[in-house]
Design an enzyme around this catalytic site. Structure first.
Site, PDB file in Angstrom:
ATOM      1  CG  HIS A 250      -2.057   0.967   1.117  1.00  0.00           C
ATOM      2  ND1 HIS A 250      -1.960   2.296   1.436  1.00  0.00           N
ATOM      3  CD2 HIS A 250      -3.320   0.778   0.670  1.00  0.00           C
ATOM      4  CE1 HIS A 250      -3.125   2.885   1.203  1.00  0.00           C
ATOM      5  NE2 HIS A 250      -3.966   1.986   0.733  1.00  0.00           N
ATOM      6  CD  GLU A 305      -8.626  -3.193  -3.827  1.00  0.00           C
ATOM      7  OE1 GLU A 305      -9.729  -3.726  -3.672  1.00  0.00           O
ATOM      8  OE2 GLU A 305      -8.458  -2.127  -4.437  1.00  0.00           O
TER       9      GLU A 305
HETATM   10  N1  ACO Z   1       3.956  -7.656  -4.765  1.00  0.00           N
HETATM   11  C1  ACO Z   1       5.276  -7.684  -5.041  1.00  0.00           C
HETATM   12  N2  ACO Z   1       6.091  -6.618  -4.931  1.00  0.00           N
HETATM   13  C2  ACO Z   1       5.533  -5.473  -4.535  1.00  0.00           C
HETATM   14  C3  ACO Z   1       4.160  -5.357  -4.214  1.00  0.00           C
HETATM   15  C4  ACO Z   1       3.369  -6.506  -4.348  1.00  0.00           C
HETATM   16  N3  ACO Z   1       2.055  -6.486  -4.084  1.00  0.00           N
HETATM   17  N4  ACO Z   1       3.886  -4.089  -3.853  1.00  0.00           N
HETATM   18  C5  ACO Z   1       5.040  -3.414  -3.940  1.00  0.00           C
HETATM   19  N5  ACO Z   1       6.039  -4.246  -4.350  1.00  0.00           N
HETATM   20  C6  ACO Z   1       7.436  -3.907  -4.548  1.00  0.00           C
HETATM   21  C7  ACO Z   1       7.602  -3.132  -5.856  1.00  0.00           C
HETATM   22  O1  ACO Z   1       7.861  -4.003  -6.936  1.00  0.00           O
HETATM   23  C8  ACO Z   1       8.763  -2.215  -5.566  1.00  0.00           C
HETATM   24  O2  ACO Z   1       9.954  -2.925  -5.748  1.00  0.00           O
HETATM   25  P1  ACO Z   1      11.250  -2.201  -6.415  1.00  0.00           P
HETATM   26  O3  ACO Z   1      11.640  -1.157  -5.398  1.00  0.00           O
HETATM   27  O4  ACO Z   1      12.244  -3.309  -6.567  1.00  0.00           O
HETATM   28  O5  ACO Z   1      10.776  -1.615  -7.701  1.00  0.00           O
HETATM   29  C9  ACO Z   1       8.619  -1.937  -4.062  1.00  0.00           C
HETATM   30  O6  ACO Z   1       7.845  -3.008  -3.519  1.00  0.00           O
HETATM   31  C10 ACO Z   1       7.910  -0.612  -3.805  1.00  0.00           C
HETATM   32  O7  ACO Z   1       6.788  -0.514  -4.672  1.00  0.00           O
HETATM   33  P2  ACO Z   1       6.037   0.877  -4.998  1.00  0.00           P
HETATM   34  O8  ACO Z   1       5.240   0.718  -6.239  1.00  0.00           O
HETATM   35  O9  ACO Z   1       6.966   2.022  -4.893  1.00  0.00           O
HETATM   36  O10 ACO Z   1       5.101   0.932  -3.765  1.00  0.00           O
HETATM   37  P3  ACO Z   1       3.798   1.794  -3.627  1.00  0.00           P
HETATM   38  O11 ACO Z   1       3.679   1.948  -2.174  1.00  0.00           O
HETATM   39  O12 ACO Z   1       3.780   2.992  -4.447  1.00  0.00           O
HETATM   40  O13 ACO Z   1       2.707   0.782  -4.223  1.00  0.00           O
HETATM   41  C11 ACO Z   1       0.759  -0.441  -4.525  1.00  0.00           C
HETATM   42  C12 ACO Z   1       1.504   0.551  -3.639  1.00  0.00           C
HETATM   43  C13 ACO Z   1       0.502   0.173  -5.913  1.00  0.00           C
HETATM   44  C14 ACO Z   1      -0.583  -0.765  -3.864  1.00  0.00           C
HETATM   45  C15 ACO Z   1       1.593  -1.740  -4.662  1.00  0.00           C
HETATM   46  O14 ACO Z   1       1.881  -2.265  -3.391  1.00  0.00           O
HETATM   47  C16 ACO Z   1       0.906  -2.773  -5.550  1.00  0.00           C
HETATM   48  O15 ACO Z   1       1.025  -2.714  -6.778  1.00  0.00           O
HETATM   49  N6  ACO Z   1       0.192  -3.781  -4.926  1.00  0.00           N
HETATM   50  C17 ACO Z   1      -0.500  -4.798  -5.701  1.00  0.00           C
HETATM   51  C18 ACO Z   1      -1.820  -4.293  -6.255  1.00  0.00           C
HETATM   52  C19 ACO Z   1      -2.873  -4.078  -5.170  1.00  0.00           C
HETATM   53  O16 ACO Z   1      -3.063  -4.894  -4.265  1.00  0.00           O
HETATM   54  N7  ACO Z   1      -3.584  -2.940  -5.291  1.00  0.00           N
HETATM   55  C20 ACO Z   1      -4.595  -2.551  -4.321  1.00  0.00           C
HETATM   56  C21 ACO Z   1      -4.049  -1.498  -3.400  1.00  0.00           C
HETATM   57  S1  ACO Z   1      -5.166  -1.022  -2.140  1.00  0.00           S
HETATM   58  C22 ACO Z   1      -6.135   0.161  -2.844  1.00  0.00           C
HETATM   59  O17 ACO Z   1      -5.873   0.665  -3.886  1.00  0.00           O
HETATM   60  C23 ACO Z   1      -7.412   0.547  -2.170  1.00  0.00           C
END
Ligand code: ACO
Length: 363
Positions: A250, A305
């Protein structure tokens, strides 16, 4: 170099008394009340009153039901059957605002009417696209907004356990600070536009994949894993391909999303499909272990989610109505912010750092 923040992270654009999202503590408060308490003991209709009025209602009662008037019904009937249900919601809200000739300033009465109308639009369109007719809202007397969504889709009185589960989901999704759609609603309101325009903008922002979320993605993931015995291999391969696990991580929370905890309890109480729920719980354990191994420097925990998917599946919603259901719930938060912005806000008008060509003659 100008200090540009393209995603506006960390920029404080408003003062609010509506909700507190504390990412490091994993805490979400609506007007000071914990989300876990509200999900366990409140109803969505009472939470709507809390968000709009600022205080817990002295005599909680459901919002007055709303049906599709001629303009909204005609607008929905004009849409092709394969229209995305979220587009149908946006169209219905637009028709409602146009027919009323809404103008500045937005009022709490308009907000209540719109929140009550949203389930009728989503449910009405769901029936129209499959050749049916919208149901008469008179048959949903006594139900809250969540129960009325189920009634508007099926035309039948919902089972009490399903109504309660969807209601708790609605409570969890009603409000979440200055997220992209809520910010959009506040920007539109800041120009002294009307509440229907603000909510149409918010629905448009929610439609994007980065915001509307995808509980249906969690469902697909669990379907592909199929059995917890396959979970470790499936997850390791997905992470090795650079994919993200749906339902984890998140932008704000650096610990478990408190809504995920509340919704896990709701899913357990619903017990619609005990095997599916057990699969979700077992896969969550494996996923958390492998995510900690995969990204030791980043806290990746369960988000809203994950169990939302189990709850929405359990109450019988088709997966293309997951995000519209979320929008129905979030209409409460959008409207609360519209009213707050209208009362205290200022025209939102940031600057851009110009990085284009300097002055030059026209060819
Ligand atoms: N699975 C695997 N790796 C992940 C995940 C995940 N669910 N979430 C983040 N990471 C990793 C990224 O690949 C990134 O790695 P890197 O630094 O090597 O590139 C690192 O963790 C940081 O990721 P960011 O995208 O900078 O994190 P951010 O906090 O911006 O992302 C997000 C948040 C978009 C929700 C992300 O965690 C994600 O894509 N999750 C999966 C989709 C999901 O569940 N969405 C629903 C969110 S809840 C809502 O919207 C109400």
């Amino acid at each position: 170099m100008a200090d540009v923040k393209p995603g506006l992270e960390g920029v404080l654009a408003a003062e609010t008394t509506i909700s507190l999202v504390d990412g490091s503590a994993g805490r979400l408060l609506y007007r000071g009340y914990e989300i876990g308490d509200l999900a366990a003991h409140g109803t969505f209709d009472s939470v709507t009153a809390l968000l709009l009025d600022g205080e817990w209602p002295a005599a909680p009662e459901p919002l007055a039901p709303a049906g599709l008037d001629e303009s909204v019904g005609a607008a929905l009937r004009s849409l092709p059957a394969d229209t995305a249900p979220l587009d149908a919601l946006r169209t219905g809200v637009s028709a409602w605002g146009a027919a009323r000739g809404l103008d500045w300033p937005p009022t709490a009465a308009q907000a209540r009417e719109l929140i009550a109308l949203a389930p009728a639009i989503v449910g009405g369109f769901a029936r129209l696209r499959s050749g049916g007719d919208p149901v008469d809202p008179a048959g949903s007397e006594g139900l809250g907004v969540a129960g009325r969504l189920l009634h508007a889709i099926s035309g039948e009185q919902p089972e009490a356990s399903r109504e309660r589960a969807l209601d708790a989901y609605f409570v969890c999704c009603a409000e979440h600070g200055l997220n992209a759609s809520t910010f959009t609603a506040r920007v539109v309101t800041s120009t002294h536009s009307d509440i229907a325009s603000a909510v149409c903008g918010a629905v448009g922002a929610l439609k994007g994949r980065l915001h509307g979320g995808a509980p249906s993605g969690v469902r697909d993931q669990l379907t592909q894993i199929g059995d917890v015995e396959h979970a470790e291999r499936w997850i390791r391969e997905a992470l090795a391909r650079g994919e993200r696990l749906m339902g984890f991580g998140h932008r704000i929370y650096r610990t478990t999303d408190p809504r995920a905890e509340a919704l896990r309890g709701v899913a357990e109480g619903l017990a619609a499909d005990a095997e599916w729920l057990k699969l979700a719980i077992d896969v969550e354990d494996v996923a958390l272990r492998l995510l900690a191994e995969h990204k030791p420097d980043r806290v990746l925990k369960t988000n809203v989610e994950y169990y939302a998917s189990v709850v929405l599946d359990g109450v019988g919603l088709p997966s293309d109505l997951y995000t519209p259901a979320f929008a129905v719930a979030r209409t409460a938060g959008w409207c609360a912010h519209v009213l707050e912005q209208a009362e205290h806000g200022r025209l939102i008008r940031p600057d851009a750092a110009y990085v284009g060509p300097s002055v030059r003659p026209l060819p």
